[in-house]
Write a protein that holds these residues in place. Structure first.
Motif, PDB file in Angstrom:
ATOM      1  N   GLU A 309       0.826  -1.204   0.000  1.00  0.00           N
ATOM      2  CA  GLU A 309       0.000   0.000   0.000  1.00  0.00           C
ATOM      3  C   GLU A 309       0.869   1.266   0.000  1.00  0.00           C
ATOM      4  OE1 GLU A 309      -4.460   0.372   1.462  1.00  0.00           O
ATOM      5  OE2 GLU A 309      -3.079   0.679   3.107  1.00  0.00           O
ATOM      6  N   TRP A 316      -3.541  -0.350  -6.054  1.00  0.00           N
ATOM      7  CA  TRP A 316      -4.496  -0.621  -4.971  1.00  0.00           C
ATOM      8  C   TRP A 316      -4.124  -1.950  -4.316  1.00  0.00           C
ATOM      9  CZ3 TRP A 316      -6.580  -5.310  -5.970  1.00  0.00           C
ATOM     10  CH2 TRP A 316      -6.635  -5.730  -7.308  1.00  0.00           C
ATOM     11  N   ARG A 318      -5.872  -5.145  -1.609  1.00  0.00           N
ATOM     12  CA  ARG A 318      -7.034  -5.661  -0.886  1.00  0.00           C
ATOM     13  C   ARG A 318      -6.609  -6.730   0.110  1.00  0.00           C
ATOM     14  NH1 ARG A 318     -10.419  -6.275  -6.479  1.00  0.00           N
ATOM     15  NH2 ARG A 318     -10.833  -4.076  -6.752  1.00  0.00           N
ATOM     16  N   SER A 324      -8.062   0.556   4.639  1.00  0.00           N
ATOM     17  CA  SER A 324      -8.765   0.862   3.384  1.00  0.00           C
ATOM     18  C   SER A 324      -9.636  -0.299   2.898  1.00  0.00           C
ATOM     19  CB  SER A 324      -7.732   1.174   2.290  1.00  0.00           C
ATOM     20  OG  SER A 324      -6.903   0.030   2.078  1.00  0.00           O
TER      21      SER A 324
END
Ligand SMILES: *Cc1c(COP(=O)(O)O)cnc(C)c1O
Length: 429
Positions: A309, A316, A318, A324
């Protein structure tokens, strides 16, 4: 004695040395068949009047020990182990929709599952409807027509680490008498136990983090033991007389366990993806370190996610550990033991740079498994999820620059250094 805790069960549940000449490690019953004592014994076994083993395709003690242990870890009532995760998924859905019908499914799924939904189930008269309404149970409820035989989801999804609210999905499903099937492969019972959140059936690819060493292909089907959802009107298959059972139905023989019984009697028996006793043994040994492995994988994944990150080479990231994260609230509520070993990220560069990055990786293995002791990296849209068409990729929220990591048990600093040198080699830093 009080109910044993998770870590005790993972070492002891489902096996008693007293049944096996006091052997502390479960023996591998390397046999195809079991002698009948006499003709009456044979008849009793065939008609399920007496419990016992007949033939290893439908039952083997080592395979039973493996299934019993996972059953205890998940808090399930019934369990069967099969030869792969895909066998567990296929047999479960065939068992629920053997007379046809619709499976309402999450689009956030393993690529092989989507492939089976596209190419196998429709040929067998089973419709599949992928719907992003699994993110919004109220909308999902509107899609539960009389024809729907099951709702199918992954708790933590592959490769995106989407986290679904199984409690809410189960509530709306049960209002309409529909069972919820959860593929809990990525979470494992150490991070999340779907049956405690209202799910009815859990399936596993035990190939992955559940056993965790990248050395067996295995699967499991577990259920809650609540057979009341399977009504005669909607699921007549459980109430039909079977000649081999002396004209009785599966519901007559095992009123509290006819779902798994029929899955075994019909699909495991006749389609035949049996788990080998050797592999069941390796699975049992893997389970002994489940918590330790998944805790370390989760913390390694969290460190890698934080690094990614902060990297200018990344668009991006995940992972449930990040502030986030799209499902942060659900993760805080449900994933209290960690976010799991799988994360995904988008490379900020051209497809050629992404390829250069993957080809420059030295420590991570580049292959399709996950949950292994070794860290793995893969460009999912080109490999594990290459079966998906453009619409499915869009619905599943899998961008073309997605890279999936399954964190292993190595030192996180070494893994991060490897990513850094590969980004540099690809001209991304
Ligand atoms: C790998 C995987 C499967 C398929 O399991 P196999 O053991 O390879 O047949 C199913 N679901 C998920 C989430 C998986 O990761």
């Amino acid at each position: 004695m009080a109910e044993l805790k998770f870590d005790t069960k993972k070492i002891k549940a489902g096996y008693d040395s007293k049944d096996n000449n006091l052997a502390i490690s479960p023996p591998i019953y390397q046999t195809t068949s079991y002698d009948f004592k006499n003709t009456q014994h044979a008849q009793n076994l065939f008609t399920y009047k007496e419990a016992g083993y007949l033939y290893t395709r439908v039952g083997n003690p080592t395979v039973t020990y493996f299934a019993e242990r996972v059953k205890a870890l998940d808090g399930a009532k019934n369990a069967v182990a099969v030869g792969s995760g895909m066998a567990a998924i296929s047999y479960t859905l065939l068992n629920l929709a053997s007379k046809g019908g619709t499976i309402l499914a999450s689009p956030y799924l393993y690529g092989g599952t989507i492939d089976a939904f596209d190419r196998l189930f429709p040929e067998l008269g089973i419709k599949i409807k992928l719907t992003d309404a699994v993110l919004d149970p109220q909308k999902l409820e509107e899609q539960i027509t009389d024809d729907v035989k099951a709702i199918y989801v992954e708790s933590i999804s592959n490769p995106n680490a989407y986290l679904l609210d199984i409690d809410e999905i189960s509530k709306v499903a049960h209002k309409h008498g529909v069972p919820v099937v959860v593929d809990n492969t990525l979470a494992t019972p150490y991070l999340y136990r779907p049956l405690e959140h209202g799910a009815d059936i859990v399936v596993y690819s035990a190939t992955k983090a559940l056993t965790g060493h990248g050395n067996i292909i295995a699967g499991l089907i577990l259920d809650s033991g609540d057979m009341s959802l399977y009504t005669k009107e909607k699921y007549p298959q459980f109430y039909e007389p079977i000649v081999m059972l002396g004209g009785k139905s599966t519901a007559d023989i095992f009123p509290d366990n006819f779902f798994i019984f029929r899955a075994t009697l019909v699909y495991l028996n006749l389609l035949g993806a049996a788990l080998s006793p050797q592999d069941a043994y390796l699975g049992i040994i893997g389970l002994e370190t489940l918590s330790e492995r998944v805790a370390k994988q989760s913390s390694n994944a969290a460190k890698i996610a934080a690094y990614l990150e902060s990297s200018p080479a990344v668009e991006w990231v995940r992972h449930p550990s990040l502030a986030s994260y799209k499902f942060k609230e659900l993760a805080d509520k449900y994933l209290t033991n960690g976010g799991g070993g799988v994360l995904s990220f988008g490379v900020k560069g051209t497809p050629e740079q992404e390829a250069k990055f993957i080809n420059s990786i030295k420590l991570f293995h580049y292959h399709v498994n996950l949950g292994d002791a070794r860290s793995l990296i893969v460009d999912s849209p080109n490999t594990t999820h290459s079966e998906l068409n453009e619409d499915e990729l869009k619905l599943a929220d899998i961008p073309h620059n997605l890279v999936r990591i399954s964190a292993g048990l190595e030192d996180a600093d070494d893994l991060i250094a490897d990513l850094e040198q590969a980004f540099t080699a690809a001209g991304l830093l």
